[in-house]
Design a protein around this motif. Structure first.
Motif, PDB file in Angstrom:
ATOM      1  N   TYR A 119       0.588  -1.177   0.096  1.00  0.00           N
ATOM      2  CA  TYR A 119      -0.098   0.158  -0.066  1.00  0.00           C
ATOM      3  C   TYR A 119       0.754   1.051   0.114  1.00  0.00           C
ATOM      4  CZ  TYR A 119      -4.218  -2.536   0.128  1.00  0.00           C
ATOM      5  OH  TYR A 119      -5.345  -3.465  -0.192  1.00  0.00           O
ATOM      6  N   GLU A 127       0.110   3.980  -2.739  1.00  0.00           N
ATOM      7  CA  GLU A 127      -0.397   5.357  -2.484  1.00  0.00           C
ATOM      8  C   GLU A 127       0.802   6.357  -2.508  1.00  0.00           C
ATOM      9  OE1 GLU A 127      -3.849   3.310   0.491  1.00  0.00           O
ATOM     10  OE2 GLU A 127      -2.119   4.513   1.289  1.00  0.00           O
ATOM     11  N   ARG A 161      -4.947   3.068   2.708  1.00  0.00           N
ATOM     12  CA  ARG A 161      -4.741   2.178   3.946  1.00  0.00           C
ATOM     13  C   ARG A 161      -3.399   2.326   4.562  1.00  0.00           C
ATOM     14  NH1 ARG A 161      -8.952   0.912   5.907  1.00  0.00           N
ATOM     15  NH2 ARG A 161      -9.149   3.164   4.951  1.00  0.00           N
ATOM     16  N   THR A 162      -2.519   3.118   4.261  1.00  0.00           N
ATOM     17  CA  THR A 162      -1.272   2.862   4.861  1.00  0.00           C
ATOM     18  C   THR A 162      -1.380   3.404   6.270  1.00  0.00           C
ATOM     19  OG1 THR A 162      -0.196   3.570   2.790  1.00  0.00           O
ATOM     20  CG2 THR A 162       1.214   3.857   4.726  1.00  0.00           C
ATOM     21  N   HIS A 211      -4.935  -1.017  -8.509  1.00  0.00           N
ATOM     22  CA  HIS A 211      -6.063  -0.274  -7.473  1.00  0.00           C
ATOM     23  C   HIS A 211      -7.327  -0.980  -7.516  1.00  0.00           C
ATOM     24  CE1 HIS A 211      -8.253   3.302  -6.037  1.00  0.00           C
ATOM     25  NE2 HIS A 211      -6.960   3.625  -5.931  1.00  0.00           N
ATOM     26  N   ARG A 215      -7.017  -4.433  -5.410  1.00  0.00           N
ATOM     27  CA  ARG A 215      -6.698  -4.055  -4.046  1.00  0.00           C
ATOM     28  C   ARG A 215      -7.993  -3.553  -3.314  1.00  0.00           C
ATOM     29  NH1 ARG A 215      -2.852  -7.324  -2.303  1.00  0.00           N
ATOM     30  NH2 ARG A 215      -4.339  -7.039  -0.566  1.00  0.00           N
ATOM     31  N   TYR A 216      -8.412  -2.286  -3.778  1.00  0.00           N
ATOM     32  CA  TYR A 216      -9.498  -1.535  -2.810  1.00  0.00           C
ATOM     33  C   TYR A 216     -10.952  -2.207  -3.069  1.00  0.00           C
ATOM     34  CZ  TYR A 216      -5.756   1.793  -2.298  1.00  0.00           C
ATOM     35  OH  TYR A 216      -4.420   2.463  -2.023  1.00  0.00           O
TER      36      TYR A 216
END
Length: 223
Positions: free
Chosen positions: A55, A59, A81-82, A129, A132-133
């Motif tokens: 992440y 990001e 999310r980091t 992207h 993952r999200y």
């Protein structure tokens, strides 16, 4: 006079084309054992640490990508999310969590790909992207519930904050809006580029599955 046939929504194309890779990642030995309660909280913490690298790469160039015509619409602070992962890691491993953390070989390869895409091919970045999200908003919520039950984390508290989207009030609506963005992106790409992004989506799941295999080797089955 017949009207030109409308192309399938790009979100549906991506989902269908990557279904086999998606299923393989979901059914990995590591995740099956982790979510089945056969691995301890250290394995869960290890997975969380590997995701921190992923992440950060996803990001790290968000501000630059926000201006890109294809990738820009997907950059959303409510998804990031980091910071949540870092809070989880501090809970799981204490304030010095960074000191003992190192990327697995598969994680390093995953990060290299993400960083290259963000810099060189933002349309391909969108494929990652998406995997993952949208996964975090969907199957990730199942993982959160299992983790809370298995290791006693507070509901939506420290240890599972990675899966908690405080900035999203309606996850179902957020997923619909995300798919609409994918469909719009598909209309903006030509056939060759849509095919390339579709193949990159498959690659995203494969890279994720490779991380699971590295984790699986780190936590072998008991004799």
């Amino acid at each position: 006079m017949s009207t030109p046939e409308q192309p399938a929504p790009f979100s549906a194309v991506l989902r269908a084309a990557s279904s086999a890779e998606h299923e393989a990642a979901e059914q990995s030995s590591f995740m099956s054992r982790l979510l089945g309660g056969r691995l301890g909280v250290e394995a869960y913490a290890d997975l969380t640490g590997q995701l921190w690298y992923v992440y950060r790469a996803l990001e790290g160039r968000a501000a630059e990508l926000a201006e890109h015509p294809v990738a820009g619409p997907f950059i959303d602070r409510a998804l990031m999310r980091t910071a949540a992962i870092e809070r989880d890691l501090a809970h799981l491993r204490g304030p010095g969590w960074r000191d003992a953390l190192a990327p697995l070989p598969a994680t390093a390869a995953y990060v290299d790909r993400l960083e290259w895409l963000a810099a060189e091919w933002p349309a391909g970045y969108v494929a990652h992207h998406y995997t993952r999200y949208l996964g975090d908003l969907s199957g990730g919520q199942i993982i959160r519930g299992i983790a809370e039950k298995t290791w006693g984390f507070a509901r939506k508290g420290d240890g599972v904050r990675f899966y908690v989207f405080d900035g999203i009030d309606n996850p179902a609506a957020a997923k619909r809006e995300y798919r609409a963005k994918l469909d719009a992106a598909g209309l903006a790409l030509d056939d060759i580029e849509r095919h390339r992004v579709t193949e990159e989506c498959k690659r995203a799941f494969a890279l994720n599955g490779a991380v699971f295999r590295d984790l699986d080797a780190r936590y072998p089955l008991s004799a």
